[in-house]
Design an enzyme around this catalytic site. Structure first.
Site, PDB file in Angstrom:
ATOM      1  N   ASN A  42       0.870  -1.183   0.000  1.00 23.58           N
ATOM      2  CA  ASN A  42       0.000   0.000   0.000  1.00 23.58           C
ATOM      3  C   ASN A  42       0.904   1.228   0.000  1.00 23.58           C
ATOM      4  O   ASN A  42       1.546   1.520   1.008  1.00 23.58           O
ATOM      5  CB  ASN A  42      -0.884  -0.049   1.254  1.00 23.58           C
ATOM      6  CG  ASN A  42      -1.703   1.222   1.450  1.00 23.58           C
ATOM      7  OD1 ASN A  42      -1.746   2.080   0.569  1.00 23.58           O
ATOM      8  ND2 ASN A  42      -2.344   1.328   2.609  1.00 23.58           N
ATOM      9  N   LYS A  96       0.033   4.255  -0.120  1.00 23.61           N
ATOM     10  CA  LYS A  96      -0.599   5.426   0.519  1.00 23.61           C
ATOM     11  C   LYS A  96      -0.417   6.658  -0.390  1.00 23.61           C
ATOM     12  O   LYS A  96      -0.437   6.503  -1.606  1.00 23.61           O
ATOM     13  CB  LYS A  96      -0.042   5.627   1.931  1.00 23.61           C
ATOM     14  CG  LYS A  96      -0.133   4.324   2.750  1.00 23.61           C
ATOM     15  CD  LYS A  96       0.103   4.495   4.207  1.00 23.61           C
ATOM     16  CE  LYS A  96      -0.020   3.128   4.900  1.00 23.61           C
ATOM     17  NZ  LYS A  96       0.091   3.198   6.334  1.00 23.61           N
ATOM     18  N   HIS A 152      -9.354   0.951   5.696  1.00 28.81           N
ATOM     19  CA  HIS A 152      -8.027   1.218   6.268  1.00 28.81           C
ATOM     20  C   HIS A 152      -8.175   2.191   7.449  1.00 28.81           C
ATOM     21  O   HIS A 152      -8.994   3.115   7.399  1.00 28.81           O
ATOM     22  CB  HIS A 152      -7.090   1.808   5.210  1.00 28.81           C
ATOM     23  CG  HIS A 152      -5.664   1.800   5.659  1.00 28.81           C
ATOM     24  ND1 HIS A 152      -5.162   2.754   6.512  1.00 28.81           N
ATOM     25  CD2 HIS A 152      -4.653   0.936   5.414  1.00 28.81           C
ATOM     26  CE1 HIS A 152      -3.888   2.465   6.761  1.00 28.81           C
ATOM     27  NE2 HIS A 152      -3.556   1.373   6.104  1.00 28.81           N
ATOM     28  N   GLU A 175      -6.513   4.636   8.357  1.00 28.73           N
ATOM     29  CA  GLU A 175      -6.343   6.055   8.021  1.00 28.73           C
ATOM     30  C   GLU A 175      -7.628   6.635   7.436  1.00 28.73           C
ATOM     31  O   GLU A 175      -7.938   7.807   7.651  1.00 28.73           O
ATOM     32  CB  GLU A 175      -5.137   6.211   7.066  1.00 28.73           C
ATOM     33  CG  GLU A 175      -3.825   6.011   7.830  1.00 28.73           C
ATOM     34  CD  GLU A 175      -2.689   5.401   7.025  1.00 28.73           C
ATOM     35  OE1 GLU A 175      -2.733   5.425   5.784  1.00 28.73           O
ATOM     36  OE2 GLU A 175      -1.741   4.888   7.661  1.00 28.73           O
ATOM     37  N   GLU A 222      -4.662  -5.008  10.838  1.00 27.71           N
ATOM     38  CA  GLU A 222      -3.604  -4.013  11.011  1.00 27.71           C
ATOM     39  C   GLU A 222      -3.812  -3.293  12.341  1.00 27.71           C
ATOM     40  O   GLU A 222      -4.615  -2.350  12.414  1.00 27.71           O
ATOM     41  CB  GLU A 222      -3.642  -2.980   9.881  1.00 27.71           C
ATOM     42  CG  GLU A 222      -3.465  -3.572   8.503  1.00 27.71           C
ATOM     43  CD  GLU A 222      -2.960  -2.528   7.496  1.00 27.71           C
ATOM     44  OE1 GLU A 222      -1.844  -2.707   7.012  1.00 27.71           O
ATOM     45  OE2 GLU A 222      -3.659  -1.539   7.242  1.00 27.71           O
ATOM     46  N   GLY A 256       3.163   2.280  10.721  1.00 30.20           N
ATOM     47  CA  GLY A 256       4.104   3.387  10.527  1.00 30.20           C
ATOM     48  C   GLY A 256       4.879   3.765  11.774  1.00 30.20           C
ATOM     49  O   GLY A 256       5.513   4.817  11.825  1.00 30.20           O
ATOM     50  N   SER A 298       4.098  -2.082  10.122  1.00 21.74           N
ATOM     51  CA  SER A 298       5.560  -2.096  10.240  1.00 21.74           C
ATOM     52  C   SER A 298       6.200  -3.414   9.807  1.00 21.74           C
ATOM     53  O   SER A 298       7.205  -3.838  10.379  1.00 21.74           O
ATOM     54  CB  SER A 298       5.989  -1.722  11.666  1.00 21.74           C
ATOM     55  OG  SER A 298       5.585  -0.395  11.965  1.00 21.74           O
TER      56      SER A 298
HETATM   57  P1  13P Z   1       3.457   0.421   7.506  1.00 22.63           P
HETATM   58  O1  13P Z   1       3.949  -0.898   6.895  1.00 22.63           O
HETATM   59  O2  13P Z   1       4.156   1.608   6.955  1.00 22.63           O
HETATM   60  O3  13P Z   1       3.419   0.354   8.985  1.00 22.63           O
HETATM   61  O4  13P Z   1       1.922   0.584   7.016  1.00 22.63           O
HETATM   62  C1  13P Z   1       1.042  -0.465   7.180  1.00 22.63           C
HETATM   63  C2  13P Z   1      -0.222  -0.141   6.492  1.00 22.63           C
HETATM   64  O5  13P Z   1      -0.976   0.708   6.937  1.00 22.63           O
HETATM   65  C3  13P Z   1      -0.529  -0.850   5.238  1.00 22.63           C
HETATM   66  O6  13P Z   1      -1.835  -0.631   4.835  1.00 22.63           O
END
Ligand code: 13P
Length: 249
Positions: free
Chosen positions: A12, A14, A97, A99, A166, A172, A207
């Site tokens: 992803n 983002k 997600h 976010e 997740e 992150g 992560s």
């Molecule tokens: P990270 O791997 O950067 O922690 O992000 C995970 C994520 O949100 C994938 O959708």
């Protein structure tokens, strides 16, 4: 890993990615070492979908979107429809997600509309669930996940679906859930999905990197990874694919 199904390593991106660097990324991607055991997918931003779908397909990589609106077309300024995603070559669409839930305020009602619209257009949703740190510390993780999964109640159990667990506190942050936390939570998610009549892949995200991918992928009930930051560079993403291939071997 859960066994029979092909595991999935999905990236992803983002809100990252410009055209030239993304074409270099494609060039740098080597062949998947175990295509029969490991599927690979990438979710670039909308602006790159058309440009990348063919080059990714040539490398055996499926393409997906990070979100969408639930209407097919019309006066919805700034929105992208499921049919547009199909037209751009998408197989997957990420929905739910954290976010989108936390920053854009997407909850169960809108997510159900999006799931239905994705299925109607022939997309496979990658449905994300996960608890916040306070919820894990309060011992309510399973309640939170159950409530998030309740959106699937009454949906067609044969409609294609991948779930991604997740934990929000691991996204992150460089903090990863321990193998014990991952195995226990994935067991619960699979159990809850079974109660809803579904058997599908459950990915882990948060992560994931080349250093921890192998131990995470080896956890019971983990059917792949949804990778954020480490999917932005072809070499780290390929290392994660290689780790999954070793586990699947
Ligand atoms: P990270 O791997 O950067 O922690 O992000 C995970 C994520 O949100 C994938 O959708």
């Amino acid at each position: 890993m859960s066994g029979s199904t092909r595991c999935l390593i999905a990236g992803n991106w983002k809100m990252n990615g410009m055209l030239q660097e993304s074409l270099s990324f494609v060039n740098d991607m080597r062949e998947n070492p175990a295509p029969e055991a490991v599927e690979v997918a990438l979710m670039p931003p909308y602006t790159l979908l058309h440009a990348l779908s063919k080059p990714f397909e040539d490398k055996g990589i499926r393409i997906g979107s990070q979100s969408m609106y639930f209407e097919t077309s019309g006066a919805f300024t700034g929105s992208i429809s499921p049919l547009m995603l199909r037209d751009a070559g998408c197989h997957y669409v990420i929905l739910g997600h954290s976010e989108r839930r936390d920053i854009m305020g997407e909850g169960n009602v809108i997510l159900r509309k999006k799931l239905d619209a994705a299925w109607h257009a022939g997309l496979e949703p990658m449905f994300c669930i996960g608890e916040h740190l306070e919820e894990r510390e309060a011992g309510t993780t399973n309640d939170v996940l159950k409530e998030q999964l309740s959106v699937l109640e009454g949906t067609d159990v044969n409609a294609p679906l991948t779930v991604a667990y997740e934990p929000v506190w691991a996204i992150g942050t460089g903090k990863t859930a321990t193998p014990e936390q991952v195995s226990a939570t994935h067991a619960f998610v699979h159990q809850e999905l079974a109660r809803l009549g579904r058997q599908c892949r459950v990915l882990y995200g948060g992560s994931v990197n080349p250093g921890n991918a192998e131990s995470l992928m080896a956890c019971e009930g983990v059917d792949g990874a949804l990778v954020g930051g480490a999917s932005l560079k072809a070499d780290t993403f390929m290392e994660i694919i290689a780790a999954a291939a070793r586990v699947a071997a």
